[in-house]
Design a protein around this motif. Structure first.
Motif, PDB file in Angstrom:
ATOM      1  N   VAL A   1      43.890  44.851  39.106  1.00 32.03           N
ATOM      2  CA  VAL A   1      43.316  43.665  39.751  1.00 32.03           C
ATOM      3  C   VAL A   1      42.333  44.084  40.835  1.00 32.03           C
ATOM      4  O   VAL A   1      42.644  44.929  41.673  1.00 32.03           O
ATOM      5  CB  VAL A   1      44.431  42.788  40.375  1.00 32.03           C
ATOM      6  CG1 VAL A   1      43.827  41.589  41.110  1.00 32.03           C
ATOM      7  CG2 VAL A   1      45.404  42.317  39.302  1.00 32.03           C
ATOM      8  N   THR A   2      41.156  43.461  40.813  1.00 31.43           N
ATOM      9  CA  THR A   2      40.157  43.665  41.854  1.00 31.43           C
ATOM     10  C   THR A   2      39.251  42.447  41.876  1.00 31.43           C
ATOM     11  O   THR A   2      39.353  41.565  41.021  1.00 31.43           O
ATOM     12  CB  THR A   2      39.350  44.952  41.612  1.00 31.43           C
ATOM     13  OG1 THR A   2      38.480  45.189  42.735  1.00 31.43           O
ATOM     14  CG2 THR A   2      38.505  44.851  40.349  1.00 31.43           C
ATOM     15  N   GLU A   3      38.369  42.363  42.859  1.00 28.90           N
ATOM     16  CA  GLU A   3      37.453  41.211  42.888  1.00 28.90           C
ATOM     17  C   GLU A   3      36.230  41.500  42.014  1.00 28.90           C
ATOM     18  O   GLU A   3      35.989  42.643  41.612  1.00 28.90           O
ATOM     19  CB  GLU A   3      37.062  40.856  44.328  1.00 28.90           C
ATOM     20  CG  GLU A   3      36.480  41.982  45.139  1.00 28.90           C
ATOM     21  CD  GLU A   3      34.993  42.146  44.910  1.00 28.90           C
ATOM     22  OE1 GLU A   3      34.301  41.136  44.683  1.00 28.90           O
ATOM     23  OE2 GLU A   3      34.516  43.285  44.972  1.00 28.90           O
TER      24      GLU A   3
ATOM     25  N   ASP B   1      46.865  35.482  42.548  1.00 30.23           N
ATOM     26  CA  ASP B   1      46.696  34.622  41.365  1.00 30.23           C
ATOM     27  C   ASP B   1      46.196  35.433  40.175  1.00 30.23           C
ATOM     28  O   ASP B   1      46.655  35.258  39.036  1.00 30.23           O
ATOM     29  CB  ASP B   1      45.700  33.491  41.660  1.00 30.23           C
ATOM     30  CG  ASP B   1      46.274  32.426  42.575  1.00 30.23           C
ATOM     31  OD1 ASP B   1      47.507  32.354  42.711  1.00 30.23           O
ATOM     32  OD2 ASP B   1      45.479  31.666  43.159  1.00 30.23           O
ATOM     33  N   MET B   2      45.236  36.338  40.422  1.00 32.02           N
ATOM     34  CA  MET B   2      44.704  37.157  39.342  1.00 32.02           C
ATOM     35  C   MET B   2      45.767  38.102  38.794  1.00 32.02           C
ATOM     36  O   MET B   2      45.809  38.376  37.592  1.00 32.02           O
ATOM     37  CB  MET B   2      43.471  37.937  39.808  1.00 32.02           C
ATOM     38  CG  MET B   2      42.230  37.074  39.988  1.00 32.02           C
ATOM     39  SD  MET B   2      40.704  38.038  40.063  1.00 32.02           S
ATOM     40  CE  MET B   2      40.888  38.831  41.662  1.00 32.02           C
ATOM     41  N   ALA B   3      46.632  38.605  39.689  1.00 31.75           N
ATOM     42  CA  ALA B   3      47.720  39.464  39.225  1.00 31.75           C
ATOM     43  C   ALA B   3      48.626  38.709  38.256  1.00 31.75           C
ATOM     44  O   ALA B   3      49.035  39.241  37.216  1.00 31.75           O
ATOM     45  CB  ALA B   3      48.524  39.978  40.419  1.00 31.75           C
TER      46      ALA B   3
ATOM     47  N   ALA C   1      38.699  33.923  36.671  1.00 30.71           N
ATOM     48  CA  ALA C   1      38.387  35.350  36.620  1.00 30.71           C
ATOM     49  C   ALA C   1      38.088  35.737  35.174  1.00 30.71           C
ATOM     50  O   ALA C   1      38.533  35.070  34.247  1.00 30.71           O
ATOM     51  CB  ALA C   1      39.559  36.179  37.153  1.00 30.71           C
ATOM     52  N   ILE C   2      37.322  36.804  35.006  1.00 27.09           N
ATOM     53  CA  ILE C   2      37.073  37.337  33.670  1.00 27.09           C
ATOM     54  C   ILE C   2      37.931  38.578  33.498  1.00 27.09           C
ATOM     55  O   ILE C   2      37.830  39.530  34.278  1.00 27.09           O
ATOM     56  CB  ILE C   2      35.597  37.700  33.456  1.00 27.09           C
ATOM     57  CG1 ILE C   2      34.694  36.480  33.696  1.00 27.09           C
ATOM     58  CG2 ILE C   2      35.389  38.232  32.034  1.00 27.09           C
ATOM     59  CD1 ILE C   2      33.206  36.793  33.584  1.00 27.09           C
ATOM     60  N   ALA C   3      38.784  38.567  32.472  1.00 35.57           N
ATOM     61  CA  ALA C   3      39.667  39.701  32.192  1.00 35.57           C
ATOM     62  C   ALA C   3      39.187  40.426  30.946  1.00 35.57           C
ATOM     63  O   ALA C   3      38.869  39.805  29.928  1.00 35.57           O
ATOM     64  CB  ALA C   3      41.100  39.223  32.000  1.00 35.57           C
TER      65      ALA C   3
ATOM     66  N   VAL D   1      41.950  44.520  32.791  1.00 31.00           N
ATOM     67  CA  VAL D   1      41.278  44.660  34.090  1.00 31.00           C
ATOM     68  C   VAL D   1      40.592  43.349  34.429  1.00 31.00           C
ATOM     69  O   VAL D   1      39.875  42.769  33.603  1.00 31.00           O
ATOM     70  CB  VAL D   1      40.242  45.803  34.072  1.00 31.00           C
ATOM     71  CG1 VAL D   1      39.538  45.908  35.421  1.00 31.00           C
ATOM     72  CG2 VAL D   1      40.903  47.134  33.722  1.00 31.00           C
ATOM     73  N   LEU D   2      40.815  42.855  35.639  1.00 32.30           N
ATOM     74  CA  LEU D   2      40.174  41.642  36.114  1.00 32.30           C
ATOM     75  C   LEU D   2      40.058  41.695  37.634  1.00 32.30           C
ATOM     76  O   LEU D   2      40.843  42.411  38.261  1.00 32.30           O
ATOM     77  CB  LEU D   2      40.956  40.398  35.693  1.00 32.30           C
ATOM     78  CG  LEU D   2      42.305  40.056  36.377  1.00 32.30           C
ATOM     79  CD1 LEU D   2      42.685  38.621  36.096  1.00 32.30           C
ATOM     80  CD2 LEU D   2      43.434  40.977  35.978  1.00 32.30           C
ATOM     81  N   ASP D   3      39.038  41.102  38.182  1.00 26.79           N
ATOM     82  CA  ASP D   3      37.979  40.313  37.631  1.00 26.79           C
ATOM     83  C   ASP D   3      36.797  41.244  37.373  1.00 26.79           C
ATOM     84  O   ASP D   3      36.475  42.059  38.226  1.00 26.79           O
ATOM     85  CB  ASP D   3      37.628  39.219  38.636  1.00 26.79           C
ATOM     86  CG  ASP D   3      36.478  38.325  38.269  1.00 26.79           C
ATOM     87  OD1 ASP D   3      36.105  38.295  37.090  1.00 26.79           O
ATOM     88  OD2 ASP D   3      35.958  37.654  39.170  1.00 26.79           O
ATOM     89  N   VAL D   4      36.135  41.093  36.224  1.00 30.76           N
ATOM     90  CA  VAL D   4      35.001  41.967  35.921  1.00 30.76           C
ATOM     91  C   VAL D   4      33.672  41.229  36.059  1.00 30.76           C
ATOM     92  O   VAL D   4      32.680  41.622  35.448  1.00 30.76           O
ATOM     93  CB  VAL D   4      35.133  42.600  34.529  1.00 30.76           C
ATOM     94  CG1 VAL D   4      36.294  43.570  34.481  1.00 30.76           C
ATOM     95  CG2 VAL D   4      35.259  41.548  33.434  1.00 30.76           C
ATOM     96  N   GLY D   5      33.645  40.169  36.900  1.00 27.16           N
ATOM     97  CA  GLY D   5      32.345  39.583  37.187  1.00 27.16           C
ATOM     98  C   GLY D   5      32.260  38.085  37.317  1.00 27.16           C
ATOM     99  O   GLY D   5      31.151  37.546  37.420  1.00 27.16           O
ATOM    100  N   ALA D   6      33.394  37.377  37.349  1.00 27.85           N
ATOM    101  CA  ALA D   6      33.319  35.917  37.437  1.00 27.85           C
ATOM    102  C   ALA D   6      32.870  35.457  38.822  1.00 27.85           C
ATOM    103  O   ALA D   6      32.000  34.600  38.951  1.00 27.85           O
ATOM    104  CB  ALA D   6      34.661  35.279  37.089  1.00 27.85           C
TER     105      ALA D   6
END
Length: 344
Positions: free
Chosen positions: A231-233, A160-162, A130-132, A144-149
């Motif tokens: 956290v978001t996709e 996992d991102m959390a 993810a991109i944070a 803030v993640l993910d911003v575009g991965a």
């Protein structure tokens, strides 16, 4: 005595290449005098620019690269066409081979992510990186993640991102238990798609050490700083990021237009100049430039391609902090604790 942090730089990435990368490294070196750089790029182009900065030149190893990944090149094409000889690949490879503690590039985002995944591999139990990004808020800053991965996510990936976002927040904000929220269309538990509701249930039930799960947050909570980590996709996160950047520019244009419209407005601006300068500084995207690729076996930071030297220096600052404070080990420890919490 601690070893100096070593950063590898893709000198040819971004809209201006070494004309931004080298001065940006010089600025970062002023902030972190013990830092060392491996700059990878076309030596004939980079060397004359580097010569303008004697202090930086003494802290740099310059490595020649034959190829440059174009900003509009498709990731698959970048991987196929001589990737081993590109400045981007060689900068990432330096992290893999232990020659650098982190890599920074302002180059093609898709190509950088693809090369990073192939070269460094993902961490155990992490399916997708993810991109944070650091997000300015009225209370300070949030991660803030993910911003575009990647586009889309299942509940396990959101969890996992959390964990990864909380690990980054612990380093950046020096917090023992950062608060984490899932971006949703409402704060009530019955709202949102099933994947987000399932991720919320998992985060509540697991009670993961090292983070405090807040619950759902909405779009306006991003600017408020309601939580330390949002956290978001990647699809939603990238739209949110670009919307915020566009809104900041829009407000800036409105202010400039309003302050120059009449003589009284111009006089008023002179009296309130310090306040407007503070506002401009707070809204300056260069101060928070740099997205961290989380979930890889190595630290990679993506700088905005159109930034200037100050912005690129901010991305180097981010890479320095992630390396100095052992981001990788912090993520590994939290993932292990998450696995233990989930199985108990």
């Amino acid at each position: 005595m601690p070893q100096p942090v070593r950063i590898s730089l893709d000198a040819m990435g971004g809209d201006a290449g070494p004309e931004v990368v080298v001065p940006g490294a010089a600025l970062a070196l002023e902030r972190h005098p013990g830092m060392r750089f491996l700059i990878v790029g076309n030596e004939a182009v980079v060397r004359p620019i580097l010569a303008r900065f004697p202090a930086l030149e003494a802290a740099v190893e310059l490595r020649h690269a034959e190829l440059t990944v174009a900003m509009d090149e498709k990731p698959s094409q970048a991987l196929r066409s001589g990737r081993w000889k590109s400045s981007m690949w060689m900068a990432i490879q330096a992290v893999r081979d232990g020659e650098a503690d982190a890599c920074v590039s302002a180059g093609n985002t898709g190509a950088l992510m693809a090369m990073s995944k192939v070269c460094l591999k993902t961490m155990a139990h992490i399916e997708r990186p993810a991109i944070a990004a650091i997000w300015p808020t009225t209370r300070g800053e949030s991660v803030v993640l993910d911003v575009g991965a990647t586009i889309g996510a299942d509940a396990a990936h959101l969890v996992d991102m959390a964990v990864m976002g909380a690990a980054m927040a612990r380093i950046v904000f020096d917090l023992p238990r950062p608060t984490v929220g899932l971006l949703n269309v409402g704060t009530e538990e019955v709202k949102g798609v099933e994947i987000v509701r399932e991720a919320s249930r998992m985060l509540r039930e697991q009670d993961i050490p090292g983070l405090t799960y807040h619950g759902f947050v909405e779009g306006d909570d991003l600017g408020r700083g309601t939580v330390d980590v949002v956290v978001t996709e990647g699809f939603t996160g990238n739209i949110a990021l670009k919307t915020a950047e566009g809104t900041a520019k829009q407000i800036g244009e409105y202010l400039r237009s309003a302050m120059s419209r009449t003589l009284m407005a111009r006089i008023g601006y002179l009296f309130a100049r310090s306040a407007f300068d503070a506002l401009r500084d707070k809204m300056d995207p260069r101060k928070v430039n740099g997205g961290v690729f989380l979930g890889l076996e190595g630290v990679v930071v993506k700088s905005h391609g159109g930034t200037d030297a100050l912005g690129f220096a901010s991305a180097i600052d981010m890479a320095h902090d992630m390396a100095q404070h052992h981001l990788m080990q912090t993520i590994r420890d939290m993932l292990e604790q998450t696995s233990t919490a989930g199985s108990s």
